[in-house]
Design a protein around this motif. Structure first.
Motif, PDB file in Angstrom:
ATOM      1  N   ILE A   1      17.197  58.324  36.435  1.00 45.42           N
ATOM      2  CA  ILE A   1      17.260  57.843  37.803  1.00 45.42           C
ATOM      3  C   ILE A   1      17.133  59.047  38.727  1.00 45.42           C
ATOM      4  O   ILE A   1      17.705  60.116  38.459  1.00 45.42           O
ATOM      5  N   LEU A   2      16.403  58.889  39.831  1.00 46.51           N
ATOM      6  CA  LEU A   2      16.298  59.954  40.821  1.00 46.51           C
ATOM      7  C   LEU A   2      16.101  59.336  42.194  1.00 46.51           C
ATOM      8  O   LEU A   2      15.809  58.146  42.319  1.00 46.51           O
ATOM      9  N   SER A   3      16.269  60.156  43.219  1.00 48.74           N
ATOM     10  CA  SER A   3      15.920  59.711  44.568  1.00 48.74           C
ATOM     11  C   SER A   3      14.934  60.717  45.146  1.00 48.74           C
ATOM     12  O   SER A   3      14.982  61.904  44.830  1.00 48.74           O
ATOM     13  N   VAL A   4      14.049  60.191  45.994  1.00 50.62           N
ATOM     14  CA  VAL A   4      13.044  61.039  46.624  1.00 50.62           C
ATOM     15  C   VAL A   4      12.845  60.542  48.053  1.00 50.62           C
ATOM     16  O   VAL A   4      12.819  59.327  48.296  1.00 50.62           O
ATOM     17  N   TYR A   5      12.748  61.475  48.974  1.00 49.04           N
ATOM     18  CA  TYR A   5      12.561  61.158  50.387  1.00 49.04           C
ATOM     19  C   TYR A   5      11.348  60.249  50.558  1.00 49.04           C
ATOM     20  O   TYR A   5      10.287  60.513  49.974  1.00 49.04           O
TER      21      TYR A   5
ATOM     22  N   ARG B   1       3.830  63.542  48.029  1.00 47.98           N
ATOM     23  CA  ARG B   1       3.425  64.368  46.880  1.00 47.98           C
ATOM     24  C   ARG B   1       4.400  64.171  45.714  1.00 47.98           C
ATOM     25  O   ARG B   1       3.979  63.999  44.569  1.00 47.98           O
ATOM     26  N   ALA B   2       5.699  64.182  46.013  1.00 51.49           N
ATOM     27  CA  ALA B   2       6.698  63.977  44.964  1.00 51.49           C
ATOM     28  C   ALA B   2       6.582  62.566  44.378  1.00 51.49           C
ATOM     29  O   ALA B   2       6.667  62.390  43.160  1.00 51.49           O
ATOM     30  N   HIS B   3       6.386  61.572  45.234  1.00 53.12           N
ATOM     31  CA  HIS B   3       6.219  60.196  44.737  1.00 53.12           C
ATOM     32  C   HIS B   3       5.069  60.120  43.747  1.00 53.12           C
ATOM     33  O   HIS B   3       5.211  59.525  42.667  1.00 53.12           O
ATOM     34  N   ARG B   4       3.938  60.690  44.109  1.00 54.25           N
ATOM     35  CA  ARG B   4       2.775  60.652  43.211  1.00 54.25           C
ATOM     36  C   ARG B   4       3.079  61.355  41.887  1.00 54.25           C
ATOM     37  O   ARG B   4       2.692  60.877  40.818  1.00 54.25           O
ATOM     38  N   PHE B   5       3.763  62.489  41.974  1.00 55.59           N
ATOM     39  CA  PHE B   5       4.115  63.236  40.759  1.00 55.59           C
ATOM     40  C   PHE B   5       4.974  62.372  39.841  1.00 55.59           C
ATOM     41  O   PHE B   5       4.678  62.224  38.656  1.00 55.59           O
ATOM     42  N   TYR B   6       6.048  61.798  40.377  1.00 58.88           N
ATOM     43  CA  TYR B   6       6.948  60.986  39.553  1.00 58.88           C
ATOM     44  C   TYR B   6       6.245  59.742  39.020  1.00 58.88           C
ATOM     45  O   TYR B   6       6.461  59.348  37.863  1.00 58.88           O
ATOM     46  N   GLU B   7       5.419  59.125  39.823  1.00 61.92           N
ATOM     47  CA  GLU B   7       4.701  57.930  39.378  1.00 61.92           C
ATOM     48  C   GLU B   7       3.763  58.239  38.214  1.00 61.92           C
ATOM     49  O   GLU B   7       3.579  57.406  37.318  1.00 61.92           O
ATOM     50  N   ARG B   8       3.180  59.433  38.201  1.00 68.04           N
ATOM     51  CA  ARG B   8       2.321  59.821  37.068  1.00 68.04           C
ATOM     52  C   ARG B   8       3.097  59.835  35.754  1.00 68.04           C
ATOM     53  O   ARG B   8       2.513  59.654  34.685  1.00 68.04           O
ATOM     54  N   TYR B   9       4.396  60.058  35.819  1.00 69.12           N
ATOM     55  CA  TYR B   9       5.242  60.064  34.623  1.00 69.12           C
ATOM     56  C   TYR B   9       5.820  58.687  34.318  1.00 69.12           C
ATOM     57  O   TYR B   9       6.548  58.529  33.339  1.00 69.12           O
ATOM     58  N   GLY B  10       5.534  57.701  35.163  1.00 72.73           N
ATOM     59  CA  GLY B  10       6.002  56.349  34.903  1.00 72.73           C
ATOM     60  C   GLY B  10       7.231  55.931  35.696  1.00 72.73           C
ATOM     61  O   GLY B  10       7.744  54.827  35.495  1.00 72.73           O
ATOM     62  N   PHE B  11       7.726  56.778  36.590  1.00 76.08           N
ATOM     63  CA  PHE B  11       8.850  56.382  37.435  1.00 76.08           C
ATOM     64  C   PHE B  11       8.390  55.277  38.375  1.00 76.08           C
ATOM     65  O   PHE B  11       7.266  55.310  38.889  1.00 76.08           O
ATOM     66  N   ARG B  12       9.290  54.319  38.633  1.00 75.86           N
ATOM     67  CA  ARG B  12       9.001  53.210  39.526  1.00 75.86           C
ATOM     68  C   ARG B  12      10.122  53.062  40.547  1.00 75.86           C
ATOM     69  O   ARG B  12      11.290  53.271  40.226  1.00 75.86           O
ATOM     70  N   ASP B  13       9.749  52.660  41.759  1.00 76.07           N
ATOM     71  CA  ASP B  13      10.744  52.414  42.809  1.00 76.07           C
ATOM     72  C   ASP B  13      11.638  51.250  42.403  1.00 76.07           C
ATOM     73  O   ASP B  13      11.136  50.217  41.939  1.00 76.07           O
ATOM     74  N   ILE B  14      12.952  51.424  42.644  1.00 72.00           N
ATOM     75  CA  ILE B  14      13.898  50.346  42.329  1.00 72.00           C
ATOM     76  C   ILE B  14      14.821  50.048  43.513  1.00 72.00           C
ATOM     77  O   ILE B  14      15.743  49.241  43.388  1.00 72.00           O
TER      78      ILE B  14
END
Length: 177
Positions: free
Chosen positions: A134-138, A143-156
Motif C-alpha cells: 500500500i502507498l499514497s501518492v500526491y 510521473r509517480a502515478h505512471r511509475f507505480y501503475e507500470r508495476y501494477g499498482f491501482r488506485d483504491i
C-alpha cells in the motif's frame, strides 16, 4: 588534455543508523525540490522537521519494523525507499506492507535507480510474507502515478496527507503480490 574520471558507479545497500543525518538531508532536499513550491514556508518546515528530523526518518533506521534501501553514487545518497507496517487509517490485511517514501534526486531520475529500488521493495515485501503493498501518492504527481501503475499498482481511494497546516489529496494505491 586531461583525463576525466568516470562518475562513480551507483551502488545499493541497506541503510544503517549512521546514515541518519545524510539520509535526512537528502530526503529534505528531494521533498523540497519536488513539492516545496506548493506550501507556505512554515508548513514545509513543520513537515520536514516531523518527517525527517531526529524523531522521524533517522530514528526509524534502528527500528526493526522498517527497512530502508539506499542508492548511492560514491558515498552520496541519491535515492532511497522505505518499507514498513501499514499506518493508513482503515482496516488492512495483516500481511500488507506500506511503501512509505520513495525519493530519487532529480539528476538521477530516469537513470534506472527507481527501477532498482522498486525491484528491491518488491523482493523485500515478498521475502517478509507480504501479500500486498500500500502507498499514497500526491494526486498531481503524474510521473509517480505512471511509475507505480507500470508495476501494477491501482488506485483504491483517497488519503488526506498533511504538510503542516495544509491538507493535500493523495491517492492510495495497492499492488497485490
Amino acid at each position: 588534455m586531461t583525463d576525466l574520471a568516470p562518475p562513480p558507479a551507483i551502488t545499493y545497500r541497506d541503510a544503517r543508523t549512521i546514515d541518519g543525518p545524510a539520509l535526512s538531508a537528502m530526503a529534505r532536499r528531494s521533498f523540497t525540490e519536488t513539492f516545496g513550491t506548493l506550501y507556505r514556508q512554515s508548513d514545509l518546515a513543520a513537515f520536514l522537521d516531523e518527517a525527517f528530523g531526529a524523531n522521524g526518518l533517522p530514528s526509524q533506521l534502528s527500528d526493526p519494523d522498517f527497512a530502508v534501501r539506499l542508492a548511492l553514487e560514491g558515498d552520496k545518497i541519491i535515492g532511497f525507499v522505505k518499507m514498513g507496517p501499514v499506518t493508513f487509517p482503515g482496516e488492512w490485511r495483516p500481511d500488507a506492507i506500506e511503501l512509505y517514501q520513495f525519493y530519487i534526486l532529480g539528476p538521477w531520475q530516469g537513470q534506472g535507480v527507481a527501477q532498482t529500488l522498486m525491484d528491491w521493495a518488491l523482493e523485500h515485501s515478498r521475502a517478509h510474507g507480504a501479500k500486498e503493498i500500500i502507498l499514497s501518492v500526491y494526486v498531481d504527481n503524474h510521473r509517480a502515478h505512471r511509475f507505480y501503475e507500470r508495476y501494477g499498482f491501482r488506485d483504491i481511494g483517497r488519503y488526506a496527507f498533511r504538510v503542516g497546516e495544509t491538507v493535500d489529496d493523495d491517492n492510495l494505491m495497492r499492488l497485490v503480490l
